[in-house]
Design an enzyme around this catalytic site. Structure first.
Site, PDB file in Angstrom:
ATOM      1  N   THR A   3      -3.694  -4.435  -5.780  1.00 50.38           N
ATOM      2  CA  THR A   3      -3.094  -4.653  -4.477  1.00 50.38           C
ATOM      3  C   THR A   3      -3.071  -3.334  -3.719  1.00 50.38           C
ATOM      4  O   THR A   3      -3.515  -2.296  -4.227  1.00 50.38           O
ATOM      5  CB  THR A   3      -1.690  -5.263  -4.593  1.00 50.38           C
ATOM      6  OG1 THR A   3      -1.271  -5.723  -3.297  1.00 50.38           O
ATOM      7  CG2 THR A   3      -0.678  -4.255  -5.131  1.00 50.38           C
ATOM      8  N   HIS A  50      -0.810  -0.544  -1.270  1.00 50.97           N
ATOM      9  CA  HIS A  50       0.462  -0.021  -0.781  1.00 50.97           C
ATOM     10  C   HIS A  50       0.171   1.031   0.282  1.00 50.97           C
ATOM     11  O   HIS A  50      -0.767   1.827   0.132  1.00 50.97           O
ATOM     12  CB  HIS A  50       1.280   0.621  -1.902  1.00 50.97           C
ATOM     13  CG  HIS A  50       1.614  -0.313  -3.012  1.00 50.97           C
ATOM     14  ND1 HIS A  50       2.206  -1.547  -2.806  1.00 50.97           N
ATOM     15  CD2 HIS A  50       1.435  -0.210  -4.351  1.00 50.97           C
ATOM     16  CE1 HIS A  50       2.376  -2.151  -3.967  1.00 50.97           C
ATOM     17  NE2 HIS A  50       1.917  -1.367  -4.919  1.00 50.97           N
ATOM     18  N   ALA A  83       4.454  -9.108  -2.311  1.00 49.28           N
ATOM     19  CA  ALA A  83       3.901  -9.152  -3.662  1.00 49.28           C
ATOM     20  C   ALA A  83       4.957  -8.697  -4.660  1.00 49.28           C
ATOM     21  O   ALA A  83       5.770  -7.809  -4.370  1.00 49.28           O
ATOM     22  CB  ALA A  83       2.670  -8.261  -3.756  1.00 49.28           C
ATOM     23  N   ILE A  84       4.949  -9.306  -5.833  1.00 50.56           N
ATOM     24  CA  ILE A  84       5.885  -8.952  -6.895  1.00 50.56           C
ATOM     25  C   ILE A  84       5.094  -8.630  -8.160  1.00 50.56           C
ATOM     26  O   ILE A  84       4.215  -9.390  -8.570  1.00 50.56           O
ATOM     27  CB  ILE A  84       6.877 -10.099  -7.168  1.00 50.56           C
ATOM     28  CG1 ILE A  84       7.815 -10.270  -5.972  1.00 50.56           C
ATOM     29  CG2 ILE A  84       7.677  -9.840  -8.447  1.00 50.56           C
ATOM     30  CD1 ILE A  84       8.784 -11.431  -6.106  1.00 50.56           C
ATOM     31  N   GLY A  85       5.390  -7.495  -8.749  1.00 53.25           N
ATOM     32  CA  GLY A  85       4.804  -7.096 -10.020  1.00 53.25           C
ATOM     33  C   GLY A  85       5.810  -6.253 -10.767  1.00 53.25           C
ATOM     34  O   GLY A  85       6.237  -5.213 -10.257  1.00 53.25           O
ATOM     35  N   LEU A 101       8.796  -5.037  -6.010  1.00 53.50           N
ATOM     36  CA  LEU A 101       8.183  -5.784  -4.925  1.00 53.50           C
ATOM     37  C   LEU A 101       7.661  -4.865  -3.829  1.00 53.50           C
ATOM     38  O   LEU A 101       8.119  -3.735  -3.673  1.00 53.50           O
ATOM     39  CB  LEU A 101       9.163  -6.813  -4.355  1.00 53.50           C
ATOM     40  CG  LEU A 101      10.452  -6.326  -3.696  1.00 53.50           C
ATOM     41  CD1 LEU A 101      10.245  -5.980  -2.219  1.00 53.50           C
ATOM     42  CD2 LEU A 101      11.550  -7.370  -3.825  1.00 53.50           C
ATOM     43  N   CYS A 121      -4.229  -9.147  -5.429  1.00 58.37           N
ATOM     44  CA  CYS A 121      -3.595  -9.774  -6.595  1.00 58.37           C
ATOM     45  C   CYS A 121      -4.544 -10.688  -7.352  1.00 58.37           C
ATOM     46  O   CYS A 121      -4.117 -11.525  -8.148  1.00 58.37           O
ATOM     47  CB  CYS A 121      -2.338 -10.545  -6.183  1.00 58.37           C
ATOM     48  SG  CYS A 121      -1.119  -9.522  -5.321  1.00 58.37           S
TER      49      CYS A 121
END
Length: 244
Positions: free
Chosen positions: A102, A104, A166-168, A180, A197
């Site tokens: 992903t 950032h 997004a959550i990881g 997140l 993702c």
């Protein structure tokens, strides 16, 4: 009965790597704060800018200062893809979290809660659902009623077929890290160079795009923290960053 405190460390606009270093100090402190034989000693931290972690639970909030592509346990880019991403001016970083590649960057809120799931009696899937509920509460506060969470195996918060958040996460010895990434006013064209993702046929979106006005990270901090307190039933203790 008083609600347990969670320390809030607001880093502001900082490099992604620095936010990770602060998070790791918080993880060590959370483990050391446990009573009994499960506690681990906290090594003396190497001198570095940023807040000093405190014992107990915490949440690290930041906005990435520059573009960076990260991936979790799977989905690392191949040599040619990595070279292409670097050529566009982005950094690359592997992260100890779930999820594939992903992006950032500026205009995105990164939230890394460091919570003790054993003390909270919360299973990992329940924790991920709580993060989704937190972002959904934030969206309602901002007037974005269309935001929703999808059933497993999907994670995160979506508007239609586009991912807003997004959550990881990583969980070691029941202590959480990572968390997140919420697109506020992110330049979404950075996502065009990857399959975000690892989800083919899905898009990405931002609060600014969905609400029709320029929503910055600063705009969402207060409603985010209000939602955090409600979902995790805690009080917040703010830690000033000596680097400010």
């Amino acid at each position: 009965m008083s609600r347990p405190p969670v320390r809030v460390l607001r880093l502001g606009l900082r490099p992604y790597a620095e936010a990770l270093r602060v998070q790791e100090r918080c993880v060590r402190a959370a483990r050391a704060a446990r009573p009994g034989p499960v506690a681990e000693p906290v090594a003396e931290p190497v001198a570095a800018p940023g807040p000093v972690a405190v014992a107990g639970e915490s949440v690290v909030l930041s906005e990435p200062a520059g573009p960076v592509y990260t991936w979790g346990l799977r989905g690392a880019p191949g040599p040619a893809e990595a070279a292409g991403l670097r050529a566009r001016g982005a950094a690359l970083a592997a992260a100890r979290r779930g999820g594939r590649i992903t992006f950032h960057g500026p205009g995105q809120l990164l939230a890394f809660p460091v919570l003790d799931l054993r003390r909270r009696r919360l299973p990992l899937r329940g924790y991920v659902a709580a993060l989704e509920a937190l972002v959904l509460r934030l969206c309602r506060r901002l007037g974005l009623a269309a935001a929703r969470a999808l059933p497993p195996p999907f994670t995160g918060v979506w508007v239609g077929d586009s991912k807003l958040c997004a959550i990881g996460v990583h969980c070691g010895n029941h202590i959480t890290s990572h968390g997140l990434a919420l697109n506020c006013c992110t330049d979404l064209t950075w996502f065009d160079h990857i399959v975000p993702c690892g989800l083919e046929g899905k898009g990405v979106t931002s609060l600014s795009r969905e609400l029709g006005w320029h929503v910055t990270v600063d705009h969402v901090l207060e409603p985010f923290l209000d939602s955090f307190q409600e979902v995790f039933d805690c009080s917040l203790v703010f830690s000033e960053d000596p680097g400010d």
